[in-house]
Design an enzyme around this catalytic site. Structure first.
Site, PDB file in Angstrom:
ATOM      1  CG  HIS A 371       9.959   3.538  14.483  1.00 45.74           C
ATOM      2  ND1 HIS A 371      10.453   4.292  13.448  1.00 45.74           N
ATOM      3  CD2 HIS A 371      11.010   2.803  14.947  1.00 45.74           C
ATOM      4  CE1 HIS A 371      11.732   4.032  13.280  1.00 45.74           C
ATOM      5  NE2 HIS A 371      12.105   3.130  14.186  1.00 45.74           N
ATOM      6  CB  CYS A 420       5.943   7.409   9.514  1.00 51.48           C
ATOM      7  SG  CYS A 420       7.670   7.889   9.225  1.00 51.48           S
TER       8      CYS A 420
END
Length: 777
Positions: A371, A420
């Site tokens: 993440h 991301c």
């Protein structure tokens, strides 16, 4: 003279002797070869027919043909001995021919041998002869007499570089004299740590003492490579380029004048003697054309894959991605540290250890999968213990790491960020990272700014989209930006992520720097050596061991590294008593239903399964970075004997201490250092205490089949299924923190992964098109 078969005797005679004997027999009309043939023809044992004599006479029609030589060979083939020949010549009455066969007045029995020797050792050349009267010796180097060298043994102690050359010995016996064979002496100027080993300890053995060195040249310069080995007889050399022998390159020193680019490659030399063969190290020779091509003083990579998040969705691809990139980067001679599932403090300390491996001229590469998010142009990596929601204080800023890398004067800084890049709406702090202007930075973002990066969901384990295509290009011998451009093109052809994920490259690289560039030692050789020791310290596996039990059974423990913080233990019973009807061993004092599985896949060892030995019990230990003390565990053996009345097994135990394996030696669990990257990013560092709620779209996302939108995250990754050590080891391991023993009894099948083919991509395109959905928020 011994009764040697004539054919063998002729082959053993010196050419001048055979030639003289045949000349005598060929020229004599009354006592020559024809009369000798008649005498032999009357002997029934070696009858020479008229056809044989005719065949011998035809030899006069050939250039330098000899009827006598033909006759002698026919006699030898039929078993005639030298004794018989002398009897026949006696009958023939040819005293001149008989004289040719009498032993010489002087004969050299031991010839000097060529030798390759190290400067400073003792040289000994030997020549021994026998004669009818006392023998005298005189040694020569080339045409010059060697002073005071009147002994059969020429000794030079110690030998110097000036003593290299060719030697010969003249042997006198009365009026007769003979010269020995030439002997070459090659003296190598090399400093070796042999201690007090004498030269004689190397006698007869081949040992490489000079290795060739990698070189970088410009077109038109001369290439010179040198190697050297000691041994007797003197070694033979054959140079190779890219595995192919180089014609006419059979000397210790290889010289190629005015090299061209096509002559660059990997060079090594095959060294051989009469009974041995070995190779030198293989070295890179790089030929630059118009502009300089990059080179590194070292190549270091830190790979981090976070998947088992405590407060956020679990991931699966980072494990496979880190494993695949580790193997590829090692092929490019990178020192690789590969780590899974790190907390914030562990990540910061891992970065600190990574920075210790960097110095001037090094290529540094950081790969992160997990993440992440991006605010104000700065990228943040999210540790597995980050709260929900998280802010910059809980994460690592990539630009802060780059700032520290710049201080090390690295030649290339590569960041491959597989995460991301959505904005984090919960983090409104403004970073203040001041970077130097350098022309050696490359960022490869798995996705564009303000977009997600995806991993593909399937029943087995697969790569994330970025690494699926990156691993097919990573070994290309091209500038790193060219490699990433091609990866971007490949990703652009993947229908499953069109319009959702595209590789973005940011670079200030002004030179041709490639991950395939050779490693050439720089001015900081001692520093580089110290860094290599630091890296090796974090990758030291326990030695395999055998445990002997009182009952007579023997167990072997082996160890393998799946990642720098994941250890595999495999146990095998190698010996058991003949009267033992049942024998079983367990590691780690845990329930065998949870550990010690019979296949690697059952224990979660998917990635190493093909390289582990078969027919063992396997245990997987992850999160070794949490190990605070030496790892001590108990091996339990249970068995029954045929003579026992009941079937209750008897138990034996042995305690095993394997110290701190792999990354545990670096104590990443400790408090963060003052020079951590935490200090380079001037922003608030108090952790967030906001109410928990679902995170924003700043995570690495999953692509699911339409029918699996409500996928259970417990099926995504085997990494989150842990057995707490305190619950199962009953104090067998002291102070281990939260080191985990993997249990995959509910893992998604026994797939041997990762295996990627073109068919896989085609299948994924077919399945995913028109059915892609992002994870629900």
């Amino acid at each position: 003279m011994s009764q040697t078969v004539l054919s063998r005797f002729i082959n053993s005679l010196k050419e001048p002797v055979v030639k003289r004997l045949c000349e005598v027999l060929d020229k004599s009309s009354t006592k020559g070869w024809r009369k000798l043939g008649e005498i032999v023809g009357n002997d029934r044992r070696f009858k020479v027919s008229s056809d044989d004599m005719e065949m011998c006479s035809l030899k006069v029609l050939e250039l330098e043909g000899s009827p006598s030589l033909m006759l002698l060979r026919l006699m030898g083939e039929r078993g005639c001995t030298t004794g018989h020949l002398m009897d026949y010549l006696q009958t023939l009455g040819n005293s001149e021919a008989l004289q040719c066969l009498k032993p010489p007045a002087l004969q050299i029995l031991i010839q000097p041998q060529s030798v390759s020797i190290i400067c400073g050792h003792n040289l000994r050349l030997s020549c021994h002869a026998v004669g009818k009267s006392p023998v005298q010796y005189q040694w020569f180097k080339s045409k010059e007499e060697v002073p005071n060298s009147f002994s059969p043994d020429l000794v030079i102690s110690p030998v110097q570089m000036k003593d290299a050359g060719f030697y010969i010995c003249r042997v006198n016996c009365g009026d007769a004299f003979e010269f020995s064979h030439w002997a070459q002496v090659d003296v190598l100027n090399v400093t070796l740590c042999y201690g007090k080993i004498s030269y004689h300890s190397l006698d007869g053995r081949l040992k490489v003492v000079i290795q060739p060195q990698s070189q970088r040249l410009h077109v038109g310069e001369d290439l010179q490579l040198e190697c050297g080995a000691v041994g007797r007889p003197i070694p033979r050399y054959q140079w190779h380029r890219n595995g192919v022998p180089i014609p006419n390159s059979t000397k210790r020193k290889l010289l190629i004048p005015h090299v061209m680019q096509e002559q660059q490659g990997r060079y090594r030399c095959e060294i051989s003697s009469s009974s041995e063969r070995m190779w030198t190290n293989e070295v890179d020779v790089v030929i630059d054309d118009i502009y300089a091509i990059g080179e590194a003083t070292d190549k270091v990579a830190l790979l981090i894959g976070n998947l088992s998040y405590q407060n956020h969705p679990q991931l699966k691809a980072p494990m496979v991605d880190v494993y695949d990139l580790t193997n590829l980067l090692r092929q490019l001679n990178f020192k690789v540290v590969s780590l899974l599932d790190l907390t914030e403090s562990e990540m910061r300390n891992a970065v600190d250890e990574f920075l210790l491996l960097l110095h001037k001229g090094v290529y540094g590469l950081l790969y992160y999968a997990g993440h992440g998010y991006e605010n104000y142009g700065n990228s943040f990596m999210v540790p597995v213990d980050a709260p929900n929601p998280y802010r910059s204080a809980n994460c690592l800023c990539v630009q802060s790491i780059l700032k520290l890398m710049q201080e090390k004067e690295t030649d290339l800084n590569v960041f491959l960020l597989d995460m991301c890049r959505k904005r984090n709406i919960h983090d409104d702090s403004t970073p203040n990272v001041v970077l130097r202007v350098t022309a050696n930075i490359v960022f490869g973002y798995a996705t564009c700014q303000d977009a997600e990066a995806f991993e593909l969901s399937s029943t087995g384990f697969t790569n994330g989209v970025f690494v699926k295509f990156l691993k097919k290009r990573l070994l290309d011998d091209e500038k790193i930006t060219v490699v990433l451009d091609r990866v971007a093109e490949d990703m652009g052809q993947f229908d499953a992520t069109k319009g959702k994920q595209a590789l973005e490259i940011r670079s200030s690289l002004s030179e041709r720097r490639a991950l395939t560039d050779p490693i050439l030692p720089g001015d900081s050789a001692d520093l580089a050596h110290a860094h290599s020791r630091q890296w090796a310290k974090a990758h030291k596996l326990p030695e395999s061991m055998c445990l002997n039990f009182d009952c007579g059974a023997q167990i072997k423990l082996g160890f393998a590294a799946e990642f720098s913080n994941v250890l595999v233990i495999y146990t095998h019973i190698v010996k058991k008593p003949t009267d033992m009807s049942f024998c079983q061993a367990h590691d780690l004092d845990v329930d065998p239903k949870l550990m010690n599985r019979e296949t690697p896949e059952e224990t979660g060892i998917y990635l190493l399964s093909s390289s582990l030995p078969q027919h063992c019990l396997y245990t997987r230990l992850s999160s070794l970075q949490k190990l605070r003390e030496e790892l001590v565990f108990t091996v339990c053996l249970q068995g029954t004997f045929t003579a026992m009345d009941d079937d209750h097994p008897i138990h034996w135990t042995k305690s095993v201490n394997i110290g701190k394996p792999l990354i545990a030696r670096l104590d990443l669990h400790r408090a963060m250092r003052r020079n951590s990257c935490l200090q380079t990013c001037l922003m608030p560092h108090s952790p967030s205490h906001s109410p928990c709620h679902s995170p924003g779209p700043e995570h690495r996302h999953h692509l699911y089949h339409g029918s699996h939108q409500a996928q259970d995250y417990n099926r995504l990754s085997p990494q989150h299924r842990y057995l707490d050590i305190g619950e199962h080891l009953q104090g067998a391991v002291g102070g281990c923190g939260d080191i985990y023993y993997e249990n995959l009894s509910h893992s998604p099948g026994r797939l041997s992964i990762p295996i990627e083919t073109t068919d896989d991509i085609n299948e994924l395109q077919t399945v995913f098109i028109n059915s892609l959905q992002l994870q629900p928020q």
